[in-house]
Motif scaffolding. Structure first.
Motif, mmCIF file in Angstrom:
data_model
loop_
_atom_site.group_PDB
_atom_site.id
_atom_site.type_symbol
_atom_site.label_atom_id
_atom_site.label_comp_id
_atom_site.label_asym_id
_atom_site.label_seq_id
_atom_site.Cartn_x
_atom_site.Cartn_y
_atom_site.Cartn_z
ATOM 1 N N UNK A 15 0.821 -1.200 0.000
ATOM 2 C CA UNK A 15 0.000 0.000 0.000
ATOM 3 C C UNK A 15 0.855 1.249 0.000
ATOM 4 N N UNK A 16 1.931 1.225 0.775
ATOM 5 C CA UNK A 16 2.800 2.374 0.884
ATOM 6 C C UNK A 16 4.172 1.997 0.344
ATOM 7 N N UNK A 17 4.731 2.870 -0.515
ATOM 8 C CA UNK A 17 5.903 2.490 -1.304
ATOM 9 C C UNK A 17 7.198 2.545 -0.510
ATOM 10 N N UNK A 18 7.284 3.424 0.479
ATOM 11 C CA UNK A 18 8.545 3.643 1.177
ATOM 12 C C UNK A 18 8.390 3.232 2.637
ATOM 13 N N UNK A 19 9.261 2.351 3.098
ATOM 14 C CA UNK A 19 9.220 1.939 4.491
ATOM 15 C C UNK A 19 9.652 3.089 5.397
ATOM 16 N N UNK A 20 9.178 3.072 6.618
ATOM 17 C CA UNK A 20 9.426 4.159 7.562
ATOM 18 C C UNK A 20 10.808 4.016 8.190
ATOM 19 N N UNK A 21 11.568 5.104 8.194
ATOM 20 C CA UNK A 21 12.802 5.170 8.976
ATOM 21 C C UNK A 21 12.458 5.933 10.256
ATOM 22 N N UNK A 22 12.211 5.188 11.306
ATOM 23 C CA UNK A 22 11.612 5.741 12.492
ATOM 24 C C UNK A 22 12.597 6.587 13.298
ATOM 25 N N UNK A 23 12.059 7.268 14.304
ATOM 26 C CA UNK A 23 12.822 8.204 15.120
ATOM 27 C C UNK A 23 13.688 7.480 16.152
ATOM 28 N N UNK A 24 14.610 8.221 16.747
ATOM 29 C CA UNK A 24 15.425 7.684 17.842
ATOM 30 C C UNK A 24 14.561 7.266 19.025
ATOM 31 N N UNK A 25 13.509 8.030 19.262
ATOM 32 C CA UNK A 25 12.592 7.709 20.366
ATOM 33 C C UNK A 25 12.009 6.317 20.177
ATOM 34 N N UNK A 26 11.555 6.012 18.976
ATOM 35 C CA UNK A 26 11.008 4.692 18.699
ATOM 36 C C UNK A 26 12.101 3.636 18.742
ATOM 37 N N UNK A 27 13.270 3.960 18.224
ATOM 38 C CA UNK A 27 14.336 2.963 18.141
ATOM 39 C C UNK A 27 14.752 2.463 19.518
ATOM 40 N N UNK A 28 14.714 3.331 20.513
ATOM 41 C CA UNK A 28 15.075 2.900 21.870
ATOM 42 C C UNK A 28 14.102 1.834 22.378
ATOM 43 N N UNK A 29 12.830 1.968 22.028
ATOM 44 C CA UNK A 29 11.847 0.966 22.435
ATOM 45 C C UNK A 29 12.076 -0.345 21.689
ATOM 46 N N UNK A 30 12.245 -0.260 20.363
ATOM 47 C CA UNK A 30 12.441 -1.467 19.562
ATOM 48 C C UNK A 30 13.708 -2.205 19.974
ATOM 49 N N UNK A 31 14.716 -1.466 20.413
ATOM 50 C CA UNK A 31 15.979 -2.080 20.804
ATOM 51 C C UNK A 31 15.903 -2.743 22.170
ATOM 52 N N UNK A 32 14.947 -2.317 23.013
ATOM 53 C CA UNK A 32 15.003 -2.721 24.406
ATOM 54 C C UNK A 32 13.995 -3.716 24.900
ATOM 55 N N UNK A 33 12.856 -3.855 24.208
ATOM 56 C CA UNK A 33 11.798 -4.714 24.743
ATOM 57 C C UNK A 33 12.070 -6.189 24.462
ATOM 58 N N UNK A 34 11.846 -7.017 25.476
ATOM 59 C CA UNK A 34 12.023 -8.457 25.317
ATOM 60 C C UNK A 34 10.878 -9.067 24.519
ATOM 61 N N UNK A 35 9.652 -8.604 24.768
ATOM 62 C CA UNK A 35 8.496 -9.180 24.086
ATOM 63 C C UNK A 35 7.707 -8.111 23.355
ATOM 64 N N UNK A 36 6.910 -8.562 22.391
ATOM 65 C CA UNK A 36 5.931 -7.725 21.709
ATOM 66 C C UNK A 36 4.729 -8.595 21.399
ATOM 67 N N UNK A 37 3.602 -7.966 21.146
ATOM 68 C CA UNK A 37 2.413 -8.687 20.708
ATOM 69 C C UNK A 37 2.342 -8.613 19.190
ATOM 70 N N UNK A 38 2.243 -9.756 18.541
ATOM 71 C CA UNK A 38 2.110 -9.850 17.092
ATOM 72 C C UNK A 38 0.658 -10.131 16.741
ATOM 73 N N UNK A 39 0.092 -9.350 15.824
ATOM 74 C CA UNK A 39 -1.250 -9.613 15.308
ATOM 75 C C UNK A 39 -1.168 -9.856 13.809
ATOM 76 N N UNK A 40 -1.867 -10.900 13.359
ATOM 77 C CA UNK A 40 -1.969 -11.190 11.929
ATOM 78 C C UNK A 40 -3.415 -11.527 11.613
ATOM 79 N N UNK A 41 -3.765 -11.522 10.327
ATOM 80 C CA UNK A 41 -5.150 -11.600 9.893
ATOM 81 C C UNK A 41 -5.558 -13.033 9.587
#
Length: 310
Positions: free
Chosen positions: A1-27
């Protein structure tokens, strides 16, 4: 749907780098969503706008559904036993790519060290190398090209999010047609509540208006004839729809992991569970590895049988 993937902020990157778990949802093919827990262990490539988690070949149904409907979501919602200490709730939505035959160098040089930083050093020796061979060898990476990131300042998700990438949808998805077998509960609601309510995290997922799953933290109310009342700091979608519910809890290195997972029907804030499954992992690291090894052997044999029959 969207042509360019997001290069997220430093604020987001700290979360993605640090969390042990996440919730995955699929259809699901019926237009619902399944939500489960994964351990992304910091796997991400900010320059490419890509986050990654790994899963087992033994979960063939999950992989097949992701292949058929690759729009997925990951909610970074839990701070315990990870490295990030902030209170940001982060929802990542994007398009998944299952790597059927992963490069061994990627598994050895990227996934292995990342897992060790969260889970501790792997067990080695003649017995453990043989017992855990399938557990380590049947992991497949799932890469997600990120289309949107939504960030809330608190883990409850209250208020309007900051959004990076594609704009946040302005409308709710329309109500769905009820299932042919009815919308009411199909499992014992009181028993389901007893099993799920003590767990620390509860999360609800549904298919959004733009085709991506959405995930929100919820609180479980007192069970009744219609199901489980749900409340959330974020509004829940109006009308009736298929939805997934996850309750989970865990200790350091995912020891003692407890999971209750449901699919069912959400209508005006009440959740009627239709299916239920769950498990409780051993609270001892040695017992956990023994169980992981056994499940991986069984799962890989099942996956090979299904592949041969296809």
């Amino acid at each position: 749907m969207y042509a360019v993937a997001v290069q997220w902020s430093e604020r987001v990157d700290r979360v993605l780098a640090g969390d042990l778990t996440a919730a995955l949802a699929y259809l699901t093919p019926a237009g619902g969503a399944v939500v489960t827990a994964v351990a992304p262990i910091g796997l991400r490539d900010r320059d490419r706008g890509e986050v990654t988690f790994t899963t087992s070949l033994g979960f063939g149904r999950k992989l097949e559904r992701i292949r058929r409907s690759p729009h997925v979501a990951l909610l970074y919602h839990a701070r315990e036993h990870g490295f990030h200490e902030g209170n940001e709730l982060v929802l990542v939505q994007g398009t998944a790519r299952v790597t059927e035959h992963p490069d061994q160098a990627y598994l050895d040089d990227v996934v292995g060290p990342a897992a060790e930083s969260y889970m501790g050093a792997p067990r080695r020796g003649v017995f453990w190398d043989r017992w855990l061979r399938e557990y380590y060898s049947d992991r497949v990476p799932v890469h997600v090209d990120v289309d949107r990131v939504a960030i809330w300042s608190g883990l409850d998700g209250a208020g309007e999010p900051d959004v990076e990438g594609a704009p946040w949808p302005a409308a709710w998805p329309p109500p769905q047609a009820p299932p042919r077998n009815g919308t009411g509960p199909r499992v014992d609601v009181a028993r389901a509540a007893r099993r799920a309510r003590p767990l620390r995290h509860a999360l609800l997922a549904w298919r959004g208006v733009d085709g991506y799953p959405s995930i929100v933290p919820v609180d479980l109310g007192e069970p009744g004839p219609r199901g489980l009342p749900l409340t959330s700091a974020r509004p829940l979608p109006p009308g009736g729809r298929r939805a997934g519910l996850l309750a989970h809890d865990y200790n350091a290195q995912l020891i003692g992991l407890r999971v209750r997972q449901f699919t069912g029907w959400l209508e005006d804030g009440v959740y009627a569970p239709h299916t239920e499954q769950g498990f409780r992992a051993p609270g001892n690291k040695t017992l956990l590895l023994l169980a992981n090894g056994l499940m991986a052997k069984r799962g890989l044999r099942k996956a090979r049988r299904l592949s041969a029959a296809a």
